[in-house]
Scaffold this active site. Structure first.
Site, PDB file in Angstrom:
ATOM      1  N   ASP A  40      99.305  35.508  24.484  1.00 27.59           N
ATOM      2  CA  ASP A  40      99.119  36.070  25.827  1.00 27.59           C
ATOM      3  C   ASP A  40      98.316  35.134  26.703  1.00 27.59           C
ATOM      4  O   ASP A  40      98.590  34.966  27.880  1.00 27.59           O
ATOM      5  CB  ASP A  40      98.361  37.395  25.742  1.00 27.59           C
ATOM      6  CG  ASP A  40      99.190  38.449  25.074  1.00 27.59           C
ATOM      7  OD1 ASP A  40     100.426  38.266  25.042  1.00 27.59           O
ATOM      8  OD2 ASP A  40      98.617  39.418  24.580  1.00 27.59           O
ATOM      9  N   ALA A  41      97.290  34.543  26.099  1.00 25.57           N
ATOM     10  CA  ALA A  41      96.406  33.686  26.894  1.00 25.57           C
ATOM     11  C   ALA A  41      97.183  32.470  27.398  1.00 25.57           C
ATOM     12  O   ALA A  41      97.040  32.062  28.557  1.00 25.57           O
ATOM     13  CB  ALA A  41      95.226  33.252  26.058  1.00 25.57           C
ATOM     14  N   ASP A  44      99.410  33.625  30.110  1.00 23.40           N
ATOM     15  CA  ASP A  44      98.639  33.828  31.338  1.00 23.40           C
ATOM     16  C   ASP A  44      98.332  32.501  32.005  1.00 23.40           C
ATOM     17  O   ASP A  44      98.354  32.385  33.225  1.00 23.40           O
ATOM     18  CB  ASP A  44      97.322  34.560  31.040  1.00 23.40           C
ATOM     19  CG  ASP A  44      97.563  36.020  30.721  1.00 23.40           C
ATOM     20  OD1 ASP A  44      98.681  36.505  31.016  1.00 23.40           O
ATOM     21  OD2 ASP A  44      96.658  36.661  30.163  1.00 23.40           O
ATOM     22  N   LYS A 125      71.857  40.409  30.212  1.00 20.98           N
ATOM     23  CA  LYS A 125      73.184  40.879  30.616  1.00 20.98           C
ATOM     24  C   LYS A 125      74.201  39.864  30.106  1.00 20.98           C
ATOM     25  O   LYS A 125      74.286  38.740  30.597  1.00 20.98           O
ATOM     26  CB  LYS A 125      73.267  41.015  32.137  1.00 20.98           C
ATOM     27  CG  LYS A 125      74.577  41.591  32.596  1.00 20.98           C
ATOM     28  CD  LYS A 125      74.502  41.989  34.065  1.00 20.98           C
ATOM     29  CE  LYS A 125      75.728  42.730  34.524  1.00 20.98           C
ATOM     30  NZ  LYS A 125      76.982  42.020  34.372  1.00 20.98           N
ATOM     31  N   ASP A 127      77.579  37.961  29.388  1.00 22.34           N
ATOM     32  CA  ASP A 127      78.766  37.715  30.200  1.00 22.34           C
ATOM     33  C   ASP A 127      80.002  37.641  29.305  1.00 22.34           C
ATOM     34  O   ASP A 127      80.448  36.572  28.921  1.00 22.34           O
ATOM     35  CB  ASP A 127      78.574  36.403  30.982  1.00 22.34           C
ATOM     36  CG  ASP A 127      79.485  36.331  32.184  1.00 22.34           C
ATOM     37  OD1 ASP A 127      80.166  37.339  32.472  1.00 22.34           O
ATOM     38  OD2 ASP A 127      79.516  35.277  32.832  1.00 22.34           O
ATOM     39  N   ARG A 146      87.360  48.463  28.490  1.00 23.61           N
ATOM     40  CA  ARG A 146      86.817  49.311  29.537  1.00 23.61           C
ATOM     41  C   ARG A 146      87.930  49.828  30.453  1.00 23.61           C
ATOM     42  O   ARG A 146      87.908  50.959  30.885  1.00 23.61           O
ATOM     43  CB  ARG A 146      85.807  48.507  30.341  1.00 23.61           C
ATOM     44  CG  ARG A 146      85.247  49.227  31.512  1.00 23.61           C
ATOM     45  CD  ARG A 146      84.106  48.420  32.112  1.00 23.61           C
ATOM     46  NE  ARG A 146      83.456  49.163  33.153  1.00 23.61           N
ATOM     47  CZ  ARG A 146      83.855  49.194  34.418  1.00 23.61           C
ATOM     48  NH1 ARG A 146      84.888  48.477  34.771  1.00 23.61           N
ATOM     49  NH2 ARG A 146      83.238  49.913  35.311  1.00 23.61           N
ATOM     50  N   GLU A 182      79.171  44.466  24.350  1.00 22.16           N
ATOM     51  CA  GLU A 182      79.885  43.340  24.928  1.00 22.16           C
ATOM     52  C   GLU A 182      80.454  42.441  23.842  1.00 22.16           C
ATOM     53  O   GLU A 182      79.737  42.060  22.912  1.00 22.16           O
ATOM     54  CB  GLU A 182      78.896  42.554  25.804  1.00 22.16           C
ATOM     55  CG  GLU A 182      79.538  41.740  26.885  1.00 22.16           C
ATOM     56  CD  GLU A 182      79.817  42.547  28.156  1.00 22.16           C
ATOM     57  OE1 GLU A 182      79.656  43.798  28.142  1.00 22.16           O
ATOM     58  OE2 GLU A 182      80.218  41.916  29.151  1.00 22.16           O
ATOM     59  N   TYR A 234      74.822  47.834  23.304  1.00 25.08           N
ATOM     60  CA  TYR A 234      73.744  48.101  24.256  1.00 25.08           C
ATOM     61  C   TYR A 234      73.805  49.496  24.895  1.00 25.08           C
ATOM     62  O   TYR A 234      72.985  49.822  25.737  1.00 25.08           O
ATOM     63  CB  TYR A 234      73.694  47.044  25.349  1.00 25.08           C
ATOM     64  CG  TYR A 234      75.018  46.789  26.065  1.00 25.08           C
ATOM     65  CD1 TYR A 234      75.629  47.783  26.804  1.00 25.08           C
ATOM     66  CD2 TYR A 234      75.631  45.545  25.996  1.00 25.08           C
ATOM     67  CE1 TYR A 234      76.823  47.556  27.453  1.00 25.08           C
ATOM     68  CE2 TYR A 234      76.829  45.304  26.645  1.00 25.08           C
ATOM     69  CZ  TYR A 234      77.416  46.310  27.367  1.00 25.08           C
ATOM     70  OH  TYR A 234      78.609  46.094  28.008  1.00 25.08           O
ATOM     71  N   LYS A 322      70.541  40.041  38.737  1.00 23.31           N
ATOM     72  CA  LYS A 322      71.415  38.884  38.523  1.00 23.31           C
ATOM     73  C   LYS A 322      70.674  37.559  38.681  1.00 23.31           C
ATOM     74  O   LYS A 322      69.744  37.463  39.484  1.00 23.31           O
ATOM     75  CB  LYS A 322      72.583  38.920  39.519  1.00 23.31           C
ATOM     76  CG  LYS A 322      73.518  40.107  39.361  1.00 23.31           C
ATOM     77  CD  LYS A 322      74.169  40.108  38.021  1.00 23.31           C
ATOM     78  CE  LYS A 322      75.649  40.218  37.951  1.00 23.31           C
ATOM     79  NZ  LYS A 322      76.550  40.354  38.955  1.00 23.31           N
ATOM     80  N   CYS A 440      89.980  42.676  65.745  1.00 27.64           N
ATOM     81  CA  CYS A 440      91.118  42.639  66.647  1.00 27.64           C
ATOM     82  C   CYS A 440      91.373  44.065  67.134  1.00 27.64           C
ATOM     83  O   CYS A 440      91.407  45.003  66.344  1.00 27.64           O
ATOM     84  CB  CYS A 440      92.321  42.108  65.882  1.00 27.64           C
ATOM     85  SG  CYS A 440      93.880  42.482  66.664  1.00 27.64           S
ATOM     86  N   CYS A 446      99.261  44.671  66.113  1.00 29.58           N
ATOM     87  CA  CYS A 446      98.876  43.389  65.506  1.00 29.58           C
ATOM     88  C   CYS A 446      99.653  43.182  64.205  1.00 29.58           C
ATOM     89  O   CYS A 446      99.509  43.947  63.248  1.00 29.58           O
ATOM     90  CB  CYS A 446      97.376  43.345  65.228  1.00 29.58           C
ATOM     91  SG  CYS A 446      96.899  41.812  64.422  1.00 29.58           S
TER      92      CYS A 446
HETATM   93  S1  IVH Z   1      74.783  48.762  30.325  1.00 35.35           S
HETATM   94  C1  IVH Z   1      75.756  52.706  31.852  1.00 35.35           C
HETATM   95  N1  IVH Z   1      73.816  46.573  29.265  1.00 35.35           N
HETATM   96  O1  IVH Z   1      77.777  44.489  32.576  1.00 35.35           O
HETATM   97  C2  IVH Z   1      75.441  51.295  31.617  1.00 35.35           C
HETATM   98  N2  IVH Z   1      75.870  46.424  30.428  1.00 35.35           N
HETATM   99  O2  IVH Z   1      78.013  44.974  35.433  1.00 35.35           O
HETATM  100  C3  IVH Z   1      76.580  50.514  31.158  1.00 35.35           C
HETATM  101  N3  IVH Z   1      76.867  44.207  30.406  1.00 35.35           N
HETATM  102  O3  IVH Z   1      80.309  46.887  32.357  1.00 35.35           O
HETATM  103  C4  IVH Z   1      76.344  49.106  31.009  1.00 35.35           C
HETATM  104  N4  IVH Z   1      75.315  43.227  29.211  1.00 35.35           N
HETATM  105  O4  IVH Z   1      80.212  45.043  30.565  1.00 35.35           O
HETATM  106  C5  IVH Z   1      74.814  47.115  29.989  1.00 35.35           C
HETATM  107  N5  IVH Z   1      72.854  44.742  28.220  1.00 35.35           N
HETATM  108  C6  IVH Z   1      73.850  45.281  28.936  1.00 35.35           C
HETATM  109  C7  IVH Z   1      74.944  44.516  29.372  1.00 35.35           C
HETATM  110  C8  IVH Z   1      75.945  45.131  30.127  1.00 35.35           C
HETATM  111  C9  IVH Z   1      76.469  43.067  29.830  1.00 35.35           C
HETATM  112  C10 IVH Z   1      78.095  44.349  31.226  1.00 35.35           C
HETATM  113  C11 IVH Z   1      78.943  45.551  30.888  1.00 35.35           C
HETATM  114  C12 IVH Z   1      79.039  46.337  32.163  1.00 35.35           C
HETATM  115  C13 IVH Z   1      78.742  45.301  33.189  1.00 35.35           C
HETATM  116  C14 IVH Z   1      78.202  45.923  34.459  1.00 35.35           C
END
Ligand code: IVH
Length: 714
Positions: A40-41, A44, A125, A127, A146, A182, A234, A322, A440, A446
């Site tokens: 698939d990759a 794509d 967080k 990625d 998701r 993740e 998480y 972020k 506009c 338009c």
């Molecule tokens: S908590 C209700 N914790 O970030 C809370 N998310 O921008 C649900 N993600 O969809 C998410 N590291 O895919 C949570 N330590 C972390 C995370 C994390 C990465 C991702 C996750 C989420 C997205 C939101």
């Protein structure tokens, strides 16, 4: 493989030809139920390259281009799984102030004082891509992506191949436990994979996140198994009982069950501690060995999380802080004005292509007129651009020392570049504020707005009509075939006309190309028409297929200002059937009704109201509905004792703030109103209640105190 930016027109044409054939071959293999001979990759990547070349050489787009067809999308082959608890996303914080504001919001909502401590768990967080793992009696029984948060894809077979993910939990986990976390790829694994891809003559991945996503969404689990993937847990979804009282405690439990938990996670008790943690992680970021794009803070106490609840798709109890984006320097070659669906004149920077964080960037957003003035951005300037995750690259600043002498300040147009109508900045009647965007005023006359609305209508989150892409919409619009959504369905009545337009377009394209190359024209329209037949047949079938549509998709596709997928779903959930939407929207109290829907604010409610107040829109919608069968929205599975009831809070509440009381009630399906009338079902009266209480007694409305209310909804 030569980079797209370096291709000559002749090379591009040749490659588009090759890609069209190759992708079509894979599509046939795939749809013919043969085992596809490509991952698939890789598939794509072929489509991506095709799209990139087409973007650079729009005149070379072929009538049989794969981008006109949605091909063998892997997603079509995974079974869908409805999440028992939605998979949420996170609100973002970009500065220390944003984080302070987050804590402030939490305190205000809970009615806490400035000095009251709100402890959070802070964690990196990751990625990657999120996944949900369902364990029943400790055994992994289901695994899903998701998706859109409500519905994901069943990728259990692939997730089972990830060695970080236990197939059986240790210790005494709850009988039902949906673990969320993740899936990611380390830098080392990513480099090795790309090296292997290169050696095998296969396309490489742009970054670890893409490669993790591509690896997990393989139809053949043995390919996933061959990719080194990891997992961090998480969060959780459906759970039979909570084994801890805090988020941190939950993560400790997870660990005891054998689930991988990020070891950098830390409980923080003050803003200072939080920010210190953030800086610490930021400084270690490059050495972690995997990509993270920020830090997530979650209110630690689960009882407080419960009280805080959600707004739309994100929890009030968490935020993602972020990291700042990656930077690069390049030259601004031109500023182009694009006119959007709502008439907004969007300035787009055309840049000399430059690589930022592994991705080639040639366009950046300039936001609006004021931004160009504020940064004094001029054509010819050297500029610093930044790119953060998925966000469109931005121009951060210009480098004044490198400014060419001839560069003049940019003059933002005050007429629409497409229809010539005046372009104005509206003044908000209530606040007296001038809108940042120039729009506009051409509205329905338009062409740019008309075309953009149609493109939005057929886009993925709307009608999702396979094969009807932007180029085709523009072409059909130019040829007078399309003006409003109903016309799309009317195309099915005139396949010959469609076929002719497509064939002529193809001939014109190839003639233009021959002329550019100094060759004589060749007329062969007859043959071209034959070739077009298959394309037209597929297109007609794709349009026909979408004559049945879900209510939420329909609402989203209408392109009402400020209404996207989320709001459309909220509306659909509130009204459930098309009839009640139409009735509700044309009723006298439509605006008030809208404002009562949780997640819909004043501006959005007004935009929806305005849309249905405009006779032209209602008529166009009527013509569209003649073609459609609209399916009802499923009623929410859980009902509560207060769902559908109108509630009024009055007097002092002692156990929660007004905001919390309202949010709780609405999340249980109740409508919260400010005034008591005969339509009110319940009045919750605290100490000091006055006129509203009297009003309730007058109308014979049920009155209860705060404790009785809490008991009712618990
Ligand atoms: S908590 C209700 N914790 O970030 C809370 N998310 O921008 C649900 N993600 O969809 C998410 N590291 O895919 C949570 N330590 C972390 C995370 C994390 C990465 C991702 C996750 C989420 C997205 C939101």
């Amino acid at each position: 493989m030569k980079s797209v930016n370096k291709l000559t027109s002749a090379e591009a044409e040749k490659e588009l030809d090759r890609l069209a054939k190759e992708i079509a071959r894979h599509d046939r293999a795939y749809h013919g139920e043969d085992a596809p001979d490509i991952s698939d990759a890789d598939y794509d990547a072929l489509r991506r390259r095709n799209a990139d070349i087409e973007e650079r050489f729009p005149l070379l787009v072929r009538a049989d281009s794969p981008s006109h067809r949605v091909g063998a999308k892997a997603s079509a082959k995974f079974a869908k799984i409805m999440h028992r608890k939605p998979m949420l996303s996170l609100d973002n914080a970009f500065s220390d102030e944003d984080v302070a504001e987050f804590l402030g919001r939490v305190r205000r909502f809970l009615g806490l004082k400035e000095e009251d401590e709100v402890a959070v768990t802070a964690e990196p967080k990751i990625d990657g891509l999120s996944a949900s793992l369902r364990y029943e009696n400790g055994v992994l029984v289901q695994g899903a992506t998701r998706g859109d948060g409500q519905e994901g894809e069943d990728i259990a077979a692939n997730l089972r191949t990830i060695s970080d993910i236990p197939l059986r939990l240790k210790g005494k986990p709850p009988a039902v436990l949906e673990v969320r976390g993740e899936v990611y790829m380390t830098h080392k694994a990513f480099a090795a994979l790309n090296k292997r891809q290169e050696k095998d003559g296969k396309p490489t991945y742009a970054n670890p996140r893409n490669s993790a996503a591509g690896s997990v969404r393989q139809l053949d689990p043995s390919i996933t198994a061959s990719r080194a993937l990891n997992f961090f847990a998480y969060a959780w979804g459906d759970i039979s009982e909570l084994p801890a009282k805090t988020h941190n405690g939950m993560l400790e439990k997870f660990e005891s069950y054998g689930l991988p938990v990020n070891q950098l996670t830390q409980r923080c008790e003050s803003l200072e501690q939080i920010l210190k943690f953030y800086r610490g992680i930021e400084s270690r970021r490059a050495k972690l060995g995997y990509d993270i794009d920020g830090v997530v803070y979650k209110v630690d106490r689960l009882d407080l999380q419960e009280r805080l609840g959600f707004v739309s798709r994100s929890p009030r109890w968490a935020t993602a802080h972020k990291f700042l984006a990656e930077l690069a320097e390049t030259v601004l070659e031109d500023i182009e004005i694009q006119v959007g669906r709502t008439g907004k004149l969007a300035p787009v920077a055309r840049l000399k292509p430059v690589t930022v964080g592994g991705v080639v960037v040639s366009n950046a957003s300039l936001h609006n007129e004021d931004e160009i003035v504020r940064k004094d951005v001029r054509i010819g300037d050297s500029v610093v651009i930044q790119r953060a995750g998925d966000v469109i690259p931005q121009i951060l600043r210009v480098i004044p020392e490198k400014r060419p002498k001839s560069a003049k300040p940019y003059k933002f147009p005050d007429t629409c570049p497409i229809c010539g109508s005046h372009a104005v900045r509206e003044v908000d009647e209530k606040t007296g504020k001038v809108d940042v965007d120039r729009r506009c005023t051409g509205g329905l006359i338009c062409d740019a707005q008309t075309v953009e609305r149609l493109k939005y209508f057929v886009a993925r989150d709307g009608f999702d009509i396979e094969g009807l892409g932007g180029t085709m919409i523009e072409l059909f619009h130019d040829k007078g075939l399309l003006k409003e959504p109903a016309d799309i369905f009317a195309l099915t009545d005139k396949p010959e006309k469609v076929s002719k337009v497509l064939a002529e377009h193809r001939v014109a394209l190839s003639e233009a190309r021959r002329a550019a190359e100094g060759k004589d024209p060749v007329k062969k329209a007859g043959k071209e028409i034959d070739r077009e037949d298959k394309v037209v047949e597929n297109l007609m079938a794709a349009i026909e297929k979408r004559r049945t549509i879900g209510l939420d998709r329909l609402i989203n596709a209408l392109g009402i200002r400020h209404v996207g997928e989320t709001t459309a779903r909220l509306l659909a959930r509130r009204y459930l059937t098309l009839d009640s939407v139409l009735k509700g929207m044309t009723a006298d109290d439509a605006l008030e009704e809208l404002q009562h829907i949780e997640g819909i604010g004043g501006v959005v409610a007004e935009a929806i109201h305005d849309f249905f107040d405009e006779p032209h829109n209602v008529k166009a919608l009527g013509r569209l509905l003649d073609w459609l069968t609209v399916t009802d929205m499923a009623a929410p599975a859980q009902s509560s004792p207060v769902s559908g009831k109108t509630v009024v809070f009055t007097g002092t509440l002692e156990k929660m703030t007004r905001q919390e009381a309202k949010a709780r009630a609405e999340s249980l399906g109740a409508k919260v109103s400010g005034a008591v009338s005969a339509k009110t079902d319940i009045v919750v009266a605290g100490p000091g209640a006055g006129s509203k209480l009297k009003e309730a007694q007058k109308h014979g409305v049920e009155v209860m105190d705060e404790d009785a209310w809490l008991k009712l909804i618990s």
